[in-house]
Write an enzyme that holds these catalytic residues in place. Sequence first.
Site, PDB file in Angstrom:
ATOM      1  N   ASP A   1      64.309  86.737 -55.786  1.00  7.89           N
ATOM      2  CA  ASP A   1      65.675  87.262 -55.834  1.00  7.89           C
ATOM      3  C   ASP A   1      66.659  86.212 -55.304  1.00  7.89           C
ATOM      4  O   ASP A   1      67.733  86.000 -55.875  1.00  7.89           O
ATOM      5  CB  ASP A   1      65.727  88.532 -54.975  1.00  7.89           C
ATOM      6  CG  ASP A   1      66.938  89.387 -55.262  1.00  7.89           C
ATOM      7  OD1 ASP A   1      67.504  89.288 -56.369  1.00  7.89           O
ATOM      8  OD2 ASP A   1      67.322  90.168 -54.366  1.00  7.89           O
TER       9      ASP A   1
ATOM     10  N   HIS B   1      69.669  88.779 -63.391  1.00 10.47           N
ATOM     11  CA  HIS B   1      69.583  90.194 -63.021  1.00 10.47           C
ATOM     12  C   HIS B   1      69.674  91.116 -64.232  1.00 10.47           C
ATOM     13  O   HIS B   1      69.111  92.216 -64.217  1.00 10.47           O
ATOM     14  CB  HIS B   1      70.638  90.543 -61.966  1.00 10.47           C
ATOM     15  CG  HIS B   1      70.162  90.279 -60.574  1.00 10.47           C
ATOM     16  ND1 HIS B   1      70.170  89.019 -60.027  1.00 10.47           N
ATOM     17  CD2 HIS B   1      69.601  91.096 -59.637  1.00 10.47           C
ATOM     18  CE1 HIS B   1      69.664  89.083 -58.801  1.00 10.47           C
ATOM     19  NE2 HIS B   1      69.305  90.330 -58.539  1.00 10.47           N
TER      20      HIS B   1
ATOM     21  N   HIS C   1      66.253  91.221 -65.490  1.00 12.36           N
ATOM     22  CA  HIS C   1      65.505  92.154 -64.627  1.00 12.36           C
ATOM     23  C   HIS C   1      65.710  93.588 -65.105  1.00 12.36           C
ATOM     24  O   HIS C   1      64.763  94.342 -65.288  1.00 12.36           O
ATOM     25  CB  HIS C   1      65.960  92.013 -63.173  1.00 12.36           C
ATOM     26  CG  HIS C   1      65.549  93.163 -62.301  1.00 12.36           C
ATOM     27  ND1 HIS C   1      66.240  94.369 -62.275  1.00 12.36           N
ATOM     28  CD2 HIS C   1      64.505  93.316 -61.462  1.00 12.36           C
ATOM     29  CE1 HIS C   1      65.627  95.203 -61.462  1.00 12.36           C
ATOM     30  NE2 HIS C   1      64.576  94.585 -60.942  1.00 12.36           N
TER      31      HIS C   1
ATOM     32  N   HIS D   1      61.297  93.995 -57.319  1.00 13.41           N
ATOM     33  CA  HIS D   1      62.594  93.524 -57.846  1.00 13.41           C
ATOM     34  C   HIS D   1      62.602  91.997 -58.075  1.00 13.41           C
ATOM     35  O   HIS D   1      62.882  91.520 -59.169  1.00 13.41           O
ATOM     36  CB  HIS D   1      63.693  93.930 -56.854  1.00 13.41           C
ATOM     37  CG  HIS D   1      65.048  93.397 -57.178  1.00 13.41           C
ATOM     38  ND1 HIS D   1      65.844  93.957 -58.144  1.00 13.41           N
ATOM     39  CD2 HIS D   1      65.746  92.350 -56.660  1.00 13.41           C
ATOM     40  CE1 HIS D   1      66.989  93.282 -58.208  1.00 13.41           C
ATOM     41  NE2 HIS D   1      66.951  92.305 -57.322  1.00 13.41           N
TER      42      HIS D   1
HETATM   43 ZN    ZN Z   1      68.610  91.076 -56.732  1.00 13.67          ZN
END
Ligand code: ZN
Length: 381
Positions: A179, A260, A263, A277
């Site tokens: 992340d 993201h 993601h 995540h």
């Molecule tokens: Zn994140």
Amino acid sequence: MPHNPDKITERLFQAPLKYIQGPSAFRNAGKYLSALGNAPLLICDSVVYNIAGNDLVNNLRMASLNVTYAEFIGEISTQEIDRLTEYARSNHVDFVIGVGGGKTLDCAKVIAETIQTPVASLPTIAATDAPCSAVSVVYTPDGHFDHYKFMKKNPDIVLVDTSIIAKAPARFLASGMGDAIATHIEAKSCKQSVVPWGGLPTEVSGAISEKCEEILLKYGKVAYEANKVHAVTPAFEAVVEANTLLSGLGFESGGVAAAHSIHNGLTAIDALHGLLHGEKVAFGVVVHLILTNAPSSELEKYIEFMLTVDLPVTFELLGIPNVTDEELRAVAKLACSPRETIWSMDIGDSITEDKVFHAIKGADAASREYIRRANWVRAGL
Ligand SMILES: [Zn+2]
């Protein structure tokens, strides 16, 4: 074209009031948290309570704080938030402490905002940006994304005990690195766009995200190995700070982009629901780099980094070796939903679902080739 429909000209930077990190932080919690009030509501789940919550409650009571403990159960849903908010009101608490992972901390932030008290974030893993940020992600009771809740302010205190973080499996630290490594890459791609709270990025948010990346590339691997043996080393301290503080500030005031969105797109594939995540963001980073046409040397620098901390950069490493084009098109479609952060990139206007689909396939191919070549060199062929 940058994403700035309202032609905003102000720069904006926001952060928690105080950040404290060290191996005895929870033991000294009373010293720091008593600045926020006398009667806190402390929320954590039953697993975290046994690892850290019980000792923490005792430490705070020894510091003359009148602690009310409430168990966080299941999912951060509107129902759970309402239940705990009601509990906080009926116990007349004057601030809220969240202890645990991202969901618990996010829940504490919403409760405090609702009852208008200060809030302290006490993360027990270094896997997310939740501790420092002023946003919470709310889910349905059965675990599907529901909505983002934007808070008026960031947490008042973020207290990080690295001896507790070191007890967690190293996979969480690695995920936090996945992340955090996205922070600088994404911020660089949306320099002209407004950040989530409505201002332009500042020089300081750029410097923070750059420093975040520098720490990860220098110390990420060493910190990951230290975590495996639960050792709190200088490298581990540096990476916990990068994952929690630098990444948190960097994303919030620097912007979020394609990594993201990828993601979020990957949630279209049921087989990936067990991934953390940052593991999905890590693959998203490679897609982001392909989409923005990063030179080979830069691309390989990040692929190498991900591999050293066991982050997935291919379909096979993600656990979907036989993923179909149809499934990948569904990922691209979701990643390009109207409200996605992919549109805040400075090249946003030129992005299409089809380009994202091709970038996803290109990312897998580039990483596979890198792995093949690296093994080839290692084997001395
Ligand atoms: Zn994140």
